[in-house]
Design a protein around this motif. Sequence first.
Motif, PDB file in Angstrom:
ATOM      1  N   ASN A 181      33.486  16.972  -0.802  1.00  0.00           N
ATOM      2  CA  ASN A 181      32.641  18.120  -0.505  1.00  0.00           C
ATOM      3  C   ASN A 181      32.499  18.992  -1.762  1.00  0.00           C
ATOM      4  OD1 ASN A 181      31.862  20.672   0.642  1.00  0.00           O
ATOM      5  ND2 ASN A 181      32.758  19.986   2.578  1.00  0.00           N
ATOM      6  N   THR A 182      31.362  19.740  -1.891  1.00  0.00           N
ATOM      7  CA  THR A 182      31.125  20.616  -3.054  1.00  0.00           C
ATOM      8  C   THR A 182      32.332  21.526  -3.322  1.00  0.00           C
ATOM      9  OG1 THR A 182      28.852  20.740  -2.255  1.00  0.00           O
ATOM     10  CG2 THR A 182      29.434  22.193  -4.095  1.00  0.00           C
ATOM     11  N   LYS A 183      32.874  22.094  -2.242  1.00  0.00           N
ATOM     12  CA  LYS A 183      33.944  23.096  -2.423  1.00  0.00           C
ATOM     13  C   LYS A 183      35.233  22.490  -3.000  1.00  0.00           C
ATOM     14  CE  LYS A 183      36.047  23.349   2.239  1.00  0.00           C
ATOM     15  NZ  LYS A 183      35.793  22.111   2.890  1.00  0.00           N
ATOM     16  N   ASP A 198      29.475  14.324  -4.959  1.00  0.00           N
ATOM     17  CA  ASP A 198      29.485  15.387  -3.961  1.00  0.00           C
ATOM     18  C   ASP A 198      28.665  14.894  -2.768  1.00  0.00           C
ATOM     19  OD1 ASP A 198      28.921  17.563  -2.391  1.00  0.00           O
ATOM     20  OD2 ASP A 198      28.318  18.866  -4.044  1.00  0.00           O
ATOM     21  N   TYR A 199      29.355  14.641  -1.652  1.00  0.00           N
ATOM     22  CA  TYR A 199      28.628  14.026  -0.526  1.00  0.00           C
ATOM     23  C   TYR A 199      27.622  14.980   0.114  1.00  0.00           C
ATOM     24  CZ  TYR A 199      31.657  16.090   3.182  1.00  0.00           C
ATOM     25  OH  TYR A 199      32.315  16.933   4.029  1.00  0.00           O
ATOM     26  N   GLN A 200      27.688  16.270  -0.279  1.00  0.00           N
ATOM     27  CA  GLN A 200      26.718  17.206   0.295  1.00  0.00           C
ATOM     28  C   GLN A 200      25.367  17.156  -0.434  1.00  0.00           C
ATOM     29  OE1 GLN A 200      29.163  20.926   0.568  1.00  0.00           O
ATOM     30  NE2 GLN A 200      28.719  20.602   2.735  1.00  0.00           N
ATOM     31  N   THR A 201      25.403  16.666  -1.682  1.00  0.00           N
ATOM     32  CA  THR A 201      24.146  16.624  -2.437  1.00  0.00           C
ATOM     33  C   THR A 201      23.752  15.200  -2.847  1.00  0.00           C
ATOM     34  OG1 THR A 201      25.388  17.010  -4.475  1.00  0.00           O
ATOM     35  CG2 THR A 201      24.450  18.958  -3.413  1.00  0.00           C
ATOM     36  N   ASP A 203      24.106  10.778  -2.021  1.00  0.00           N
ATOM     37  CA  ASP A 203      24.471   9.717  -1.095  1.00  0.00           C
ATOM     38  C   ASP A 203      25.266   8.676  -1.896  1.00  0.00           C
ATOM     39  OD1 ASP A 203      24.620   7.542   0.549  1.00  0.00           O
ATOM     40  OD2 ASP A 203      22.480   7.436   0.992  1.00  0.00           O
ATOM     41  N   GLN A 310      39.206  18.589   9.065  1.00  0.00           N
ATOM     42  CA  GLN A 310      38.810  19.471   7.954  1.00  0.00           C
ATOM     43  C   GLN A 310      39.970  19.867   7.043  1.00  0.00           C
ATOM     44  OE1 GLN A 310      35.466  20.333   7.484  1.00  0.00           O
ATOM     45  NE2 GLN A 310      35.342  18.745   9.028  1.00  0.00           N
TER      46      GLN A 310
END
Length: 321
Positions: A181-183, A198-201, A203, A310
Motif C-alpha cells: 500500500n502507498t502508506k 504500490d498496489y493502489q496505483t 497493477d 489490515q
Amino acid sequence: MKAIVHKKYGSPEVVQILDVVKPIAKDQEVLVKVYSSTVNRTDAGFRSAEYFISRFWTGLLKPKYTTLGCEFAGIVEEIGLNVKEFKKGDRVFGFNDVSFGGHGEYLIIDENKAIAIIPNQLSFDQAAPITEGSHYALSNIKAAKVESGQNVLVYGATGAIGSAAVQLLKFYGAHVTAVCNTKNIELVKSLGADEIIDYQTQDFTKATTKFHFIFDAVGKSSFGQCKQLLLKKGIYISTELGKNAENVFLALSTPIFGGKRVLFPIPIINKEIINFLKDLVERQLFKPVTDRKYKMEEIIEAYKYVESGQKTGNVILQIAE
Ligand SMILES: NC(=O)c1ccc[n+]([C@@H]2O[C@H](COP(=O)([O-])OP(=O)(O)OC[C@H]3O[C@@H](n4cnc5c(N)ncnc54)[C@H](OP(=O)(O)O)[C@@H]3O)[C@@H](O)[C@H]2O)c1
C-alpha cells in the motif's frame, strides 16, 4: 492464574478472561511466566476453526487447548527434573502451535521444542513476535529453494509473513520486488526491498520483470493471475488455499509437467529454526515489524483488528507489566 479462554470455536466474542489452574512442568518441561505474546492469524484461525480441517489438530467438537497464544516471551519460573538447556530466571521466547498457552500468565513447553533465550538487548515485546510470520515465510522460501540473485516478488509485503519474507529473502541474496500500500512504501524500503509496486496505483500483474518465485504472503492473488510473470520454471506459493482450495490441487498437478508450478509446503518450526531466527535477530538481519499493542482485557478488539486483514506486521498482547 489469569488466562484468555475459549471453550468453543467461533468469533472473537467466544473468548473470556478466567482463573485457571497454573500448569506444572513435567520432567522435560519449562514453566514460563509470560510477559508478552502476540495475537496473530494462527491464533485467529484456530479460535474460529473457519477451516474445519484445523479441528483435526485442536479438537473436533470443541477446543482441546482452551488458551491460545502461539508466540510468547517471558521468564523461566520452574524447570522439570531433566531440563538441561534452561534454568530459573532465563529470559526466553518461543512458539507453540500444538498446546499454545501464550495468552495466559504461565505456560509450559518441552525444552526440546521451539524455545530459546532472548537475545540480550531485546524487550519481551520485541522478542514475542520473532517466530510466527517468519517461520511461515522461511518454510516457503526454503521450499522454493531461493538462490542469490534470483528475482522474487512478495505480494502483501506488510503482513507478519510478508514483512519477514522480504527480510529473509534479502538474507538469501534475492532481488526483491515488494507489493504494498502507498502508506507502507517507506516501511517496505526499510526492510530491504529492491523494487516496490504500490498496489493502489499500479497493477502488479502488468509488471515487465519475470520472476523465479512469486510469494503471495496475504493469499489475495491466484496462480492464473501470476503465471505470466513467472520464468519458465518459476514457482508460485500462496499462504491461502485459494478459490475451491485450488492451490492444494495445483501443488499436486503442476509439478508433473515440469514447467511453472505451485507449491504448498507444510510450515516447520523446531529448535534449529528458532535458533536460526534468533541468530538473524542478533546480527540485525531480521527485525519483526510491530503494530499495535493490546492489554489482555482488550483481546476481543485485538482479534477484530487482526482479522480485519489490515495489521502491519505483528500485534503485541501484554500479559504482565
Ligand atoms: N489459518 C492459519 O492458521 C493462518 C496462519 C497464519 C497466516 N495465515 C494466512 O496468511 C496470510 C498472511 O498472514 P499475516 O498474518 O502475515 O497477514 P496480515 O498481517 O494479516 O496481513 C495484513 C497485511 O496485508 C496487507 N494487505 C491487505 N490486502 C492487501 C492486498 N490486496 N494487497 C497487498 N497487501 C495487502 C495489509 O496492508 P495494507 O492493508 O496496508 O495494504 C496488511 O499489512 C493471511 O491470509 C492469513 O490468513 C493463516
